[in-house]
Every structure is written in structure tokens, then in C-alpha cells.
Scaffold this motif. Sequence first.
Motif, mmCIF file in Angstrom:
data_model
loop_
_atom_site.group_PDB
_atom_site.id
_atom_site.type_symbol
_atom_site.label_atom_id
_atom_site.label_comp_id
_atom_site.label_asym_id
_atom_site.label_seq_id
_atom_site.Cartn_x
_atom_site.Cartn_y
_atom_site.Cartn_z
ATOM 1 N N GLY A 143 0.815 -1.212 0.000
ATOM 2 C CA GLY A 143 0.000 0.000 0.000
ATOM 3 C C GLY A 143 0.842 1.250 0.000
ATOM 4 O O GLY A 143 2.071 1.205 0.029
ATOM 5 N N VAL A 144 0.165 2.376 -0.020
ATOM 6 C CA VAL A 144 0.827 3.684 -0.037
ATOM 7 C C VAL A 144 1.055 4.147 1.399
ATOM 8 O O VAL A 144 0.146 4.084 2.223
ATOM 9 C CB VAL A 144 -0.050 4.702 -0.794
ATOM 10 C CG1 VAL A 144 0.558 6.100 -0.726
ATOM 11 C CG2 VAL A 144 -0.231 4.268 -2.236
ATOM 12 N N LEU A 164 -5.770 7.464 3.436
ATOM 13 C CA LEU A 164 -5.178 6.406 2.627
ATOM 14 C C LEU A 164 -6.222 5.434 2.096
ATOM 15 O O LEU A 164 -5.923 4.605 1.231
ATOM 16 C CB LEU A 164 -4.182 5.591 3.482
ATOM 17 C CG LEU A 164 -3.013 6.336 4.108
ATOM 18 C CD1 LEU A 164 -2.195 5.382 4.959
ATOM 19 C CD2 LEU A 164 -2.140 6.964 3.055
ATOM 20 N N PHE A 165 -7.426 5.525 2.623
ATOM 21 C CA PHE A 165 -8.412 4.468 2.381
ATOM 22 C C PHE A 165 -8.660 4.200 0.901
ATOM 23 O O PHE A 165 -8.585 3.050 0.448
ATOM 24 C CB PHE A 165 -9.736 4.809 3.077
ATOM 25 C CG PHE A 165 -10.795 3.764 2.854
ATOM 26 C CD1 PHE A 165 -10.833 2.636 3.649
ATOM 27 C CD2 PHE A 165 -11.730 3.897 1.842
ATOM 28 C CE1 PHE A 165 -11.788 1.650 3.443
ATOM 29 C CE2 PHE A 165 -12.696 2.927 1.630
ATOM 30 C CZ PHE A 165 -12.725 1.806 2.436
ATOM 31 N N ASN A 166 -8.967 5.239 0.135
ATOM 32 C CA ASN A 166 -9.372 5.029 -1.251
ATOM 33 C C ASN A 166 -8.293 4.341 -2.081
ATOM 34 O O ASN A 166 -8.596 3.563 -2.986
ATOM 35 C CB ASN A 166 -9.754 6.362 -1.899
ATOM 36 C CG ASN A 166 -11.055 6.904 -1.343
ATOM 37 O OD1 ASN A 166 -11.926 6.135 -0.939
ATOM 38 N ND2 ASN A 166 -11.182 8.217 -1.304
ATOM 39 N N ILE A 167 -7.024 4.625 -1.762
ATOM 40 C CA ILE A 167 -5.921 4.004 -2.503
ATOM 41 C C ILE A 167 -5.706 2.566 -2.029
ATOM 42 O O ILE A 167 -5.696 1.622 -2.821
ATOM 43 C CB ILE A 167 -4.613 4.805 -2.315
ATOM 44 C CG1 ILE A 167 -4.800 6.248 -2.778
ATOM 45 C CG2 ILE A 167 -3.461 4.147 -3.061
ATOM 46 C CD1 ILE A 167 -3.667 7.177 -2.398
ATOM 47 N N ASN A 168 -5.554 2.415 -0.728
ATOM 48 C CA ASN A 168 -5.163 1.110 -0.198
ATOM 49 C C ASN A 168 -6.292 0.089 -0.183
ATOM 50 O O ASN A 168 -6.035 -1.119 -0.237
ATOM 51 C CB ASN A 168 -4.583 1.272 1.212
ATOM 52 C CG ASN A 168 -3.200 1.910 1.185
ATOM 53 O OD1 ASN A 168 -2.597 2.024 0.121
ATOM 54 N ND2 ASN A 168 -2.706 2.312 2.329
ATOM 55 N N ALA A 169 -7.538 0.549 -0.135
ATOM 56 C CA ALA A 169 -8.666 -0.392 -0.090
ATOM 57 C C ALA A 169 -8.699 -1.278 -1.336
ATOM 58 O O ALA A 169 -8.916 -2.492 -1.238
ATOM 59 C CB ALA A 169 -9.977 0.378 0.053
ATOM 60 N N PRO A 220 -5.799 2.011 6.266
ATOM 61 C CA PRO A 220 -6.178 2.031 7.679
ATOM 62 C C PRO A 220 -6.680 0.660 8.152
ATOM 63 O O PRO A 220 -7.680 0.157 7.634
ATOM 64 C CB PRO A 220 -7.311 3.066 7.740
ATOM 65 C CG PRO A 220 -7.909 3.026 6.362
ATOM 66 C CD PRO A 220 -6.795 2.695 5.415
ATOM 67 N N VAL A 221 -5.958 0.044 9.080
ATOM 68 C CA VAL A 221 -6.247 -1.308 9.550
ATOM 69 C C VAL A 221 -7.696 -1.459 10.021
ATOM 70 O O VAL A 221 -8.329 -2.501 9.803
ATOM 71 C CB VAL A 221 -5.257 -1.704 10.675
ATOM 72 C CG1 VAL A 221 -5.737 -2.934 11.448
ATOM 73 C CG2 VAL A 221 -3.878 -1.971 10.080
ATOM 74 N N ASN A 222 -8.221 -0.400 10.664
ATOM 75 C CA ASN A 222 -9.603 -0.461 11.158
ATOM 76 C C ASN A 222 -10.590 -0.802 10.040
ATOM 77 O O ASN A 222 -11.647 -1.386 10.291
ATOM 78 C CB ASN A 222 -10.020 0.880 11.774
ATOM 79 C CG ASN A 222 -9.225 1.230 13.007
ATOM 80 O OD1 ASN A 222 -8.449 0.436 13.517
ATOM 81 N ND2 ASN A 222 -9.413 2.445 13.504
ATOM 82 N N SER A 223 -10.246 -0.428 8.810
ATOM 83 C CA SER A 223 -11.123 -0.664 7.656
ATOM 84 C C SER A 223 -10.609 -1.763 6.731
ATOM 85 O O SER A 223 -11.409 -2.470 6.107
ATOM 86 C CB SER A 223 -11.289 0.624 6.845
ATOM 87 O OG SER A 223 -11.831 1.666 7.631
ATOM 88 N N THR A 224 -9.293 -1.919 6.617
ATOM 89 C CA THR A 224 -8.759 -2.903 5.670
ATOM 90 C C THR A 224 -9.013 -4.337 6.125
ATOM 91 O O THR A 224 -9.233 -5.231 5.300
ATOM 92 C CB THR A 224 -7.252 -2.700 5.424
ATOM 93 O OG1 THR A 224 -6.555 -2.677 6.675
ATOM 94 C CG2 THR A 224 -6.980 -1.413 4.664
ATOM 95 N N VAL A 225 -9.002 -4.571 7.443
ATOM 96 C CA VAL A 225 -9.284 -5.929 7.933
ATOM 97 C C VAL A 225 -10.723 -6.344 7.598
ATOM 98 O O VAL A 225 -10.941 -7.456 7.096
ATOM 99 C CB VAL A 225 -8.973 -6.055 9.443
ATOM 100 C CG1 VAL A 225 -9.418 -7.409 9.984
ATOM 101 C CG2 VAL A 225 -7.479 -5.867 9.694
ATOM 102 N N ILE A 260 -15.283 0.612 10.621
ATOM 103 C CA ILE A 260 -15.684 -0.764 10.273
ATOM 104 C C ILE A 260 -16.750 -0.748 9.181
ATOM 105 O O ILE A 260 -16.667 -1.490 8.193
ATOM 106 C CB ILE A 260 -16.195 -1.510 11.516
ATOM 107 C CG1 ILE A 260 -15.050 -1.703 12.530
ATOM 108 C CG2 ILE A 260 -16.808 -2.865 11.138
ATOM 109 C CD1 ILE A 260 -15.510 -2.115 13.916
ATOM 110 N N GLU A 261 -17.733 0.111 9.346
ATOM 111 C CA GLU A 261 -18.811 0.222 8.365
ATOM 112 C C GLU A 261 -18.263 0.561 6.978
ATOM 113 O O GLU A 261 -18.698 0.009 5.975
ATOM 114 C CB GLU A 261 -19.802 1.301 8.823
ATOM 115 C CG GLU A 261 -21.022 1.442 7.916
ATOM 116 C CD GLU A 261 -21.968 2.543 8.394
ATOM 117 O OE1 GLU A 261 -22.967 2.778 7.702
ATOM 118 O OE2 GLU A 261 -21.709 3.152 9.449
ATOM 119 N N LYS A 262 -17.278 1.447 6.962
ATOM 120 C CA LYS A 262 -16.652 1.862 5.707
ATOM 121 C C LYS A 262 -15.967 0.676 5.014
ATOM 122 O O LYS A 262 -16.096 0.474 3.804
ATOM 123 C CB LYS A 262 -15.635 2.973 6.004
ATOM 124 C CG LYS A 262 -15.124 3.712 4.790
ATOM 125 C CD LYS A 262 -14.257 4.882 5.261
ATOM 126 C CE LYS A 262 -13.769 5.733 4.093
ATOM 127 N NZ LYS A 262 -12.952 6.870 4.543
#
Length: 336
Positions: free
Chosen positions: A83-84, A95-100, A125-130, A328-330
Motif C-alpha cells: 500500500g501507499v 489512505l483508504f481510497n488508494i489502499n482499499a 487504515p487497519v480499522n477498515s482494511t481488515v 468498520i462500516e466503511k
Amino acid sequence: MVKVAVLGAAGGIGQPLSLLLKLNSNITELSLFDVVNVPGVGADLSHINSDASTKTFLPSSKEDKTALLGALKGADLVVIPAGVPRKPGMTRDDLFNINASIIKSLAEGIAESSPKAFVLVISNPVNSTVPIVAETLKQKGVYDPARLFGVTTLDIVRANTFIAQLHPGDSKPSDFNVNVVGGHSGETIVPLYSIGSSASFYNKLSEEQKKELIHRVQFGGDEVVQAKNGAGSATLSMAYAGYRLAESILKSFTSKEEVVENTYLNLDASIKGAAEAKKLVGGLEFFSLPVKLGKNGIEEVKYEILTKVSADEEKLLAVAKEQLAKNIEKGVAFGK
């Protein structure tokens, strides 16, 4: 025979992480994947006279999936630092939009090529990527919540180091193993200094010192981003943290002693203690807590720690839960 795959092995975290893994005597094969520069990293590591063999996988184009699938084939453990990295002024959510998108494509590869692997997610972001990885594996019909780990170990590493720095001469970082719960960004990070060996040292601090210490643990990544002056984020300390969790998982395969680490996990009812933990965190699906590790992954969630927190830590947890719910929802929405 243990095969470990590193996805993003040529990056700032991936290179030192791969070095540490190359030195682990439990690993027989190290599989390195990245979209740039990975052959050089692999050649460099292959000269080290440890026993793990090293193979590299570089896709020939953006559409080429064979390199990823080859890197993952038969992997027992997959670590994802891909990821970036953060730049000055960026939050983990930026970072979300890139790394997701990157994470989702890697999870699809895992589902196809190594569906039973232990998966350690470092990418922010780990909170969302997991949750993204969880949803992707569910869609492919290969999801096992006991084998998915969000790496929050850096928050523990920082919590141990920073409190020791406030008590020079009386303590050293290795004296502590502070439980840090919640998530892995800003105010979702909640260090529980009031519990365990850190309590007596923490209680000696003034209220202002306590606030400063908590804030430093929560936003320690900003220190590194600013100190590197735009040249990167926390890479060496993150590589160490990722390795520590991977090392503990490998150790748990054969250890007769209980191996416990903190990780950001899916509080799925199939895991012992997860249902109780979920009630204590207001129904959140994902949360970082100490867990007992074993040959099948997460064997038990040590949720009891949540019943021992101080009044101040309760307030911190309330803020963390509110923010985590959105993160999490994201991730779940993107994964679906």
C-alpha cells in the motif's frame, strides 16, 4: 515446513520485515511479492546464510495475476504491508481510497491460492482494511475469522517504550507488555496502563503527564512522519511490530506455553470469548484485544481485561468505539 508470503516486500515496511522473517529458523520458504523492485530485494536477502529459501514474484503487467497467485501458493502465513505510506498531513483514513482497492485484490488472490493461510494485515487504515479482507474471503467462501489478524502490535511497542522513557533508571521498555485495545488509528487506540506491570509506574505520573502519554501512543505515528520530513512514515518500527506478531503465531504452533498477543480481530461467535467481548464493546464486529494463539489461529479472546479498566480508560473506550463503528462500516461496505 513453513512458507511465509510477504505482499509488498519491496516497500519501506516490506524490506526490513522480510529481513526479519529471513532470520526466523521456523521459516523454510520466504515468498516475496511486489509490483516493483522485488527481484533485487530477493537477491539481496538470498545471500544471507539462514536456512529459509527466497523466491520473488513480479507481475509483468497490471493485469498479470499469475505472480500473485504463485507467491501465495501453499503459503501458511501471509503478511500484507502493501500500500501507499502516509505523508505529512495525511491521516490513516486519507489512505483508504488508494489502499482499499489494493487490499481487496490481494485478498482475492489469497482466497484462490492460499485459502487456509493465516493473514496478517498491516496496510492502513487497519480499522477498515481488515473488514475488507474479511468480506472478500466471505464472498469466496473461504473465510475463517480465527485466521485473520489486524496488526496493532506497534501500538503496544510504543506504549511499552514511551512509559519506560518517563521512568529512566527505574525501568526499561522490555519490562512492560501493555495491553492496547480498540483499533489502530488516533483515538481508537486505547492503552490500558492501569492494568498489569505498568500500573505502578503510570500512577506515579501527574494527570497532565498521563494525558500526554496517552496522546503520544495514539499519535506516535505522526512523530515519525514529521521527523522523516515527507520521506516516509513508520517503517522500521512497524516492520518489527509485524514480525513480533508473526513470530508469536509461528511459536504457538509448537509451544507448550500459552502464547498471547493483541490483535485486531473479527469478534465472530465461533471464537471462544468473542461473543462476550462483542457485548462489552457495544456490538462492534471488530476490535483489538489480547488473544490466545494456537495451531488453528485465534483460540480464545481474553475479553476479561475490559472489565478491569479505569474510569478514565472507560471514557477513552467510549470515543474509540464511536470512531471504530464508522471505520468498520466503511470497510465492510467497500468489501461488499
